[in-house]
Motif scaffolding. Structure first.
Motif, short mmCIF file in Angstrom:
data_model
loop_
_atom_site.label_atom_id
_atom_site.label_comp_id
_atom_site.label_asym_id
_atom_site.label_seq_id
_atom_site.Cartn_x
_atom_site.Cartn_y
_atom_site.Cartn_z
N THR A 23 5.36 66.37 76.52
CA THR A 23 3.59 65.61 76.75
C THR A 23 2.97 66.11 75.56
N ILE A 24 2.06 65.98 75.09
CA ILE A 24 1.48 66.36 73.72
C ILE A 24 -0.91 66.30 74.65
N ILE A 25 -0.51 68.07 74.06
CA ILE A 25 -1.82 67.53 74.77
C ILE A 25 -2.57 68.35 73.69
N GLN A 26 -4.01 67.94 73.02
CA GLN A 26 -4.72 68.04 72.97
C GLN A 26 -5.80 69.26 73.58
N ARG A 27 -6.08 70.80 72.98
CA ARG A 27 -6.19 71.92 73.39
C ARG A 27 -7.45 71.81 72.49
N GLY A 28 -9.04 71.61 72.05
CA GLY A 28 -9.58 71.95 70.78
C GLY A 28 -8.93 71.98 69.72
N GLU A 29 -8.87 72.73 69.17
CA GLU A 29 -8.59 72.45 67.68
C GLU A 29 -6.55 72.33 67.38
N GLU A 30 -6.32 72.45 68.45
CA GLU A 30 -4.09 72.78 68.55
C GLU A 30 -4.61 72.10 69.60
N THR A 31 -2.52 71.79 68.82
CA THR A 31 -2.26 71.03 69.92
C THR A 31 -0.56 71.44 70.97
N VAL A 32 -0.84 71.47 72.25
CA VAL A 32 0.08 71.34 72.83
C VAL A 32 1.35 70.35 73.28
N GLU A 33 2.35 70.77 72.84
CA GLU A 33 3.76 69.94 73.33
C GLU A 33 4.50 70.70 73.95
N GLU A 34 4.55 70.24 75.32
CA GLU A 34 5.10 70.61 76.66
C GLU A 34 6.45 70.00 76.91
N HIS A 35 7.65 70.21 76.69
CA HIS A 35 9.16 70.05 76.97
C HIS A 35 9.76 70.16 78.12
N ARG A 36 9.67 69.18 78.61
CA ARG A 36 10.56 69.02 79.89
C ARG A 36 12.40 68.68 80.07
N VAL A 37 12.83 68.95 81.11
CA VAL A 37 13.97 68.58 81.50
C VAL A 37 14.00 68.18 83.10
N ASN A 38 13.95 66.52 83.64
CA ASN A 38 14.13 66.86 85.36
C ASN A 38 12.92 67.53 85.20
N GLY A 39 12.21 67.78 84.57
CA GLY A 39 10.43 67.85 84.99
C GLY A 39 10.60 69.72 85.20
N LYS A 40 11.92 70.01 84.69
CA LYS A 40 11.17 71.45 84.73
C LYS A 40 10.64 71.78 82.96
N LEU A 41 9.63 72.79 82.71
CA LEU A 41 9.31 73.07 81.68
C LEU A 41 9.77 74.54 81.18
N TYR A 42 10.82 73.97 80.10
CA TYR A 42 11.95 74.80 78.87
C TYR A 42 11.78 75.29 77.76
N MET A 43 9.67 74.93 76.95
CA MET A 43 9.49 74.55 76.24
C MET A 43 8.24 74.58 75.48
N ILE A 44 7.45 75.18 75.11
CA ILE A 44 6.51 74.79 74.54
C ILE A 44 5.91 75.23 73.19
N LYS A 45 5.16 74.04 72.74
CA LYS A 45 5.52 74.09 71.20
C LYS A 45 3.80 74.58 70.65
N VAL A 46 2.96 75.20 70.23
CA VAL A 46 1.69 75.04 70.05
C VAL A 46 1.62 75.13 68.57
N THR A 47 0.42 73.84 67.55
CA THR A 47 0.33 74.51 66.61
C THR A 47 -1.95 73.88 66.10
N PRO A 48 -1.42 75.31 65.36
CA PRO A 48 -2.44 75.58 65.39
C PRO A 48 -3.66 74.77 64.60
N ARG A 49 -4.32 75.19 64.30
CA ARG A 49 -5.07 73.86 63.32
C ARG A 49 -4.78 74.80 61.82
N HIS A 50 -5.24 75.59 61.80
CA HIS A 50 -5.04 76.80 61.04
C HIS A 50 -3.82 77.76 61.39
N GLY A 51 -2.95 77.65 59.94
CA GLY A 51 -1.74 78.63 60.70
C GLY A 51 -0.23 77.55 61.13
#
Length: 118
Positions: free
Chosen positions: A55-83
């Motif tokens: 699931t890709i979520i755009q929060r302000g100027e950063e992008t958050v990707e939530e990775h789930r298997v069988n509905g259980k969250l196991y990893m989040i990737k946060v990509t800030p606008r700078h950095g």
């Protein structure tokens, strides 16, 4: 037409036809098309999902990707606008996330879930 130009045009024409002639010469006459492969099997009830849901979520100027298997969250990737991107990982399924700035730690420790209580 000049002889050199004529020879070049003739060589180009024959060169473009030669691969098709040689390809047809070695081909058996009774070839049939390969049938389409069957679709992949559907997962059985209670079986672990093959692919994660992202699931890709755009929060302000950063992008958050939530990775789930069988509905259980196991990893989040946060990509800030700078950095550089960073990762939050649930290593043992407890829900506590650990931050990693890079997923390649160089150390490969095997981790298996032997038994879990739901």
């Amino acid at each position: 037409m000049r002889p050199l130009l004529f020879a070049a045009v003739l060589a180009a024409a024959l060169g473009s036809l030669a691969p098709a002639v040689y390809a047809q010469a070695g081909r058996p006459p009774d070839l049939q098309p390969i049938p389409e492969p069957p679709p992949p099997p559907e997962p059985l009830e209670g079986e672990v999902a093959v692919e994660p849901q992202i699931t890709i979520i755009q929060r302000g100027e950063e992008t958050v990707e939530e990775h789930r298997v069988n509905g259980k969250l196991y990893m989040i990737k946060v990509t800030p606008r700078h950095g550089v991107p960073y990762y939050l990982m649930d290593e043992n399924g407890s829900g506590a996330m650990t931050r990693y700035d890079d997923l390649d730690s160089g150390l490969r420790v095997p981790k298996w879930v032997i038994f879990s209580f739901d």
